[in-house]
Design an enzyme around this catalytic site. Structure first.
Site, short mmCIF file in Angstrom:
data_model
loop_
_atom_site.label_atom_id
_atom_site.label_comp_id
_atom_site.label_asym_id
_atom_site.label_seq_id
_atom_site.Cartn_x
_atom_site.Cartn_y
_atom_site.Cartn_z
N LYS A 172 0.89 -1.18 0.00
CA LYS A 172 0.00 0.00 0.00
C LYS A 172 0.91 1.22 0.00
O LYS A 172 1.46 1.61 1.03
CB LYS A 172 -0.87 -0.02 1.26
CG LYS A 172 -2.22 0.66 1.15
CD LYS A 172 -2.20 2.11 0.77
CE LYS A 172 -1.88 3.04 1.92
NZ LYS A 172 -1.69 4.45 1.48
N GLY A 225 6.97 5.12 8.02
CA GLY A 225 6.14 6.32 8.02
C GLY A 225 6.26 7.03 9.35
O GLY A 225 7.25 6.85 10.08
N SER A 226 5.24 7.79 9.69
CA SER A 226 5.33 8.64 10.89
C SER A 226 5.17 7.81 12.17
O SER A 226 4.56 6.73 12.16
CB SER A 226 4.26 9.72 10.84
OG SER A 226 2.99 9.11 10.87
N THR A 227 5.67 8.35 13.26
CA THR A 227 5.58 7.65 14.54
C THR A 227 4.12 7.50 14.97
O THR A 227 3.74 6.46 15.52
CB THR A 227 6.41 8.41 15.60
OG1 THR A 227 7.79 8.29 15.20
CG2 THR A 227 6.25 7.84 16.99
N GLY A 230 2.67 4.68 13.03
CA GLY A 230 3.35 3.45 13.48
C GLY A 230 2.80 2.96 14.81
O GLY A 230 2.58 1.76 15.01
N GLU A 247 9.54 1.47 10.85
CA GLU A 247 10.61 2.44 10.60
C GLU A 247 9.97 3.81 10.66
O GLU A 247 9.21 4.17 9.75
CB GLU A 247 11.25 2.19 9.22
CG GLU A 247 11.82 0.80 9.02
CD GLU A 247 13.11 0.57 9.80
OE1 GLU A 247 13.69 1.55 10.31
OE2 GLU A 247 13.51 -0.59 9.91
N CYS A 281 13.67 10.94 6.85
CA CYS A 281 13.55 10.55 8.26
C CYS A 281 14.86 10.79 9.00
O CYS A 281 14.86 11.13 10.17
CB CYS A 281 13.16 9.08 8.36
SG CYS A 281 14.23 7.99 7.41
N GLU A 382 9.44 16.57 14.82
CA GLU A 382 9.94 16.36 13.46
C GLU A 382 9.22 17.31 12.51
O GLU A 382 7.99 17.32 12.45
CB GLU A 382 9.68 14.91 13.04
CG GLU A 382 10.25 14.58 11.68
CD GLU A 382 9.91 13.17 11.20
OE1 GLU A 382 8.75 12.74 11.37
OE2 GLU A 382 10.79 12.51 10.64
#
Ligand code: NAD
Length: 489
Positions: A172, A225-227, A230, A247, A281, A382
């Site tokens: 995806k 992707g983003s925290t 995640g 990640e 990242c 971030e």
């Protein structure tokens, strides 16, 4: 309208179509169909069948590797086309996207070679007459979910080891950058990958991504992707008791000691934050400079930053392209305004670029901010854009405490001519990757992982395939005598 690749067939997906835009001028690249819930179910059921099929399960490692080597050759043949396509999709300069395609080719060949030499284990004998083996088995259907900033590299980095491990993959891609994923589907189809083992399901993360990861037949989530996303996926995985590799985001510190080679360090720091327009990242977004060289280093840094060529991503001289979208530019603007409110000084950039070609895309000037403390919001969150915060340091204990004072732990950079100090610092910094006198260098042979809220699990490395496998232990009894426990006395 672009078709999508579902269970070995090119079809118009039943979901609401999305568009791909060229970030440099917002012109339309393509209309792309997206997956409906029926498409998702069809692809996952077919994937589950495909990895269980003896034709794939019993294929020799060398037979699977042959398909991957063929895919690598096709990636190489299409290198120029793929680099241009990714530039059109996310606006990264062509020199960077060419590098990403090279990385994808190298990854595919490396994993194919590793697969050929990956052994099961005959474990040490601890029981008389019983041989014990540990074999590595596929997990099943892997959901690979990727962001928009480096799709060609991040997608290959998941698809290839997962397929090598005998799994099926449902990819995806990010809404903004689906075009590369569809090309990868065509490449693996042409390379001879059996139908069903790889599907590309485009669409919104909260709809298509969510339905994929929650599907009962999905056995692993491999996410970049983003925290925040995640963390949500980790909850989904916990509920299903399936494995994940995550990640995630970063706010990486770069440290310049007094004895650093200033010219080399300035170049390294600039590349570390401003390449990819900071949309990386691992961007080195927090810079700590020893106070004895602070003014000198900052002057050199500002001068060079102002010379960065920002412009047409298709021009090979361009160093920084546009940001991915107007929305993302607004986020970056918001953070720079927040820095002003927090008392920061904007010593370079600090605004969107305007005039001529800049008016057509989301261009933001490379920006340097001073005068903030490490606990300012701009130093902690971030930004994922071309924004560097710079702070002085004098003693190493405070430096280590501040560098580590972050929820993230993805990467760090150290610039010094003293290798003992560099090594000591490398051990003390809380991050998955440490660069000494270099930055943003990668090797497929070396594991990549985030510490703290930058991730769980790792990618890359010779044994990266094993992250997509589970072990099975087999005890083979060679003793012909009956079990004495059952003998009556
Ligand atoms: P994001 O988390 O918004 O989206 C990433 C992917 O997740 C997209 O495909 C999105 O559609 C999908 N998604 C979103 N919600 C979902 C849900 N509920 N269920 C399933 N899928 C869902 O991230 P982004 O903005 O695309 O990417 C930028 C982020 O990625 C930054 O934080 C960056 O640091 C991080 N990143 C990390 C690495 C790494 O290796 N650590 C590499 C690149 C980017």
């Amino acid at each position: 309208m672009k078709k999508i690749f579902i269970a070995g067939q090119w079809k118009l997906g039943g979901g609401k179509a999305i568009k791909s835009h060229y970030p440099a001028d917002h012109s339309e690249n393509a209309d792309i169909s997206t997956a409906s819930s029926d498409d998702i179910h069809e692809a996952i059921v077919a994937a589950d069948k495909a990895w269980r099929n003896p034709a794939w399960r019993s294929a020799l490692p060398s037979e699977k590797a042959a398909i991957l080597f063929k895919a690598a050759d096709l990636l190489e043949q299409k290198k120029t086309f793929l680099a241009k396509l990714q530039t059109r999709d996310n606006g990264k300069p062509i020199t960077e996207t060419t590098g990403l395609v090279n990385s994808a080719i190298a990854t595919t060949r490396y994993i194919a070679s590793s697969l050929e030499t990956l052994d099961n284990e005959l474990t040490n004998q601890r029981i008389q007459s019983v041989l014990t083996f540990t074999t590595h088995e596929p997990l099943g259907v892997v959901a690979a979910i990727t962001p928009w900033n480096s799709p060609i590299a991040s997608e290959i980095q998941k698809i290839v080891p997962a397929l090598a491990g005998g799994n099926a993959v449902i990819l995806k891609p990010a809404e903004a950058t689906s075009l590369i994923a569809l090309e990868l589907a065509a490449i693996f189809e042409e390379a001879g990958l059996p139908a069903g083992l790889f599907s590309v399901l485009t669409g919104k993360g909260s709809v298509v991504g969510e339905a994929i990861v929650k599907h009962p037949l999905v056995q692993k989530i491999s996410f970049t992707g983003s925290t925040s996303t995640g963390r949500h996926l980790a909850h989904v995985a916990a509920e299903k008791l399936i494995s994940t590799s995550l990640e995630l985001g970063g706010k990486s510190p770069t440290i310049v000691f007094e004895d650093a080679n200033i010219d080399i360090a300035v170049n390294g720091v600039i590349y570390g934050i401003f390449s990819s327009s900071g949309q990386a990242c691992i961007a080195g977004s927090r810079l700590f400079i020893h106070q004895n060289i602070y003014d000198q280093f900052l002057d050199a840094l500002i001068k060079k930053t102002k010379n960065i060529i920002v412009g047409d991503p298709e021009d090979s001289n361009t160093q920084m392209g546009p940001l991915i979208s107007e929305d993302h530019l607004s986020t970056v603007e918001h953070y720079v305004n927040m820095a002003r409110d927090e008392g920061g000084n904007i010593v370079a950039g600090g605004q969107r670029l305007t005039g001529d070609a800049y008016d057509k895309g989301a261009y933001y000037a490379p920006t340097i901010i001073t005068g903030l403390k490490n606990d300012a919001q701009v130093c902690q969150e971030e930004i994922f854009g071309p924004v560097l915060v710079v702070m002085p340091f004098s003693d190493e204990e405070t430096l280590v405490a501040e560098a580590n004072n972050s929820i993230y732990g993805l990467a760090a950079g150290i610039w010094t001519e003293d290798y003992r100090k560099a090594f000591d610092m490398a051990k003390r910094l809380e991050a998955g990757t440490i660069w000494i006198n270099t930055y943003k260098k990668f090797s497929i042979a070396t594991p990549f992982s985030g510490h703290k809220e930058s991730g769980v699990g790792k990618e890359k490395g010779r044994l990266g395939i094993l992250d997509y496998m589970q072990t099975k232990s087999i005890f083979l009894n060679l003793d012909e005598a009956p079990n004495p426990w059952c003998e009556t006395k």
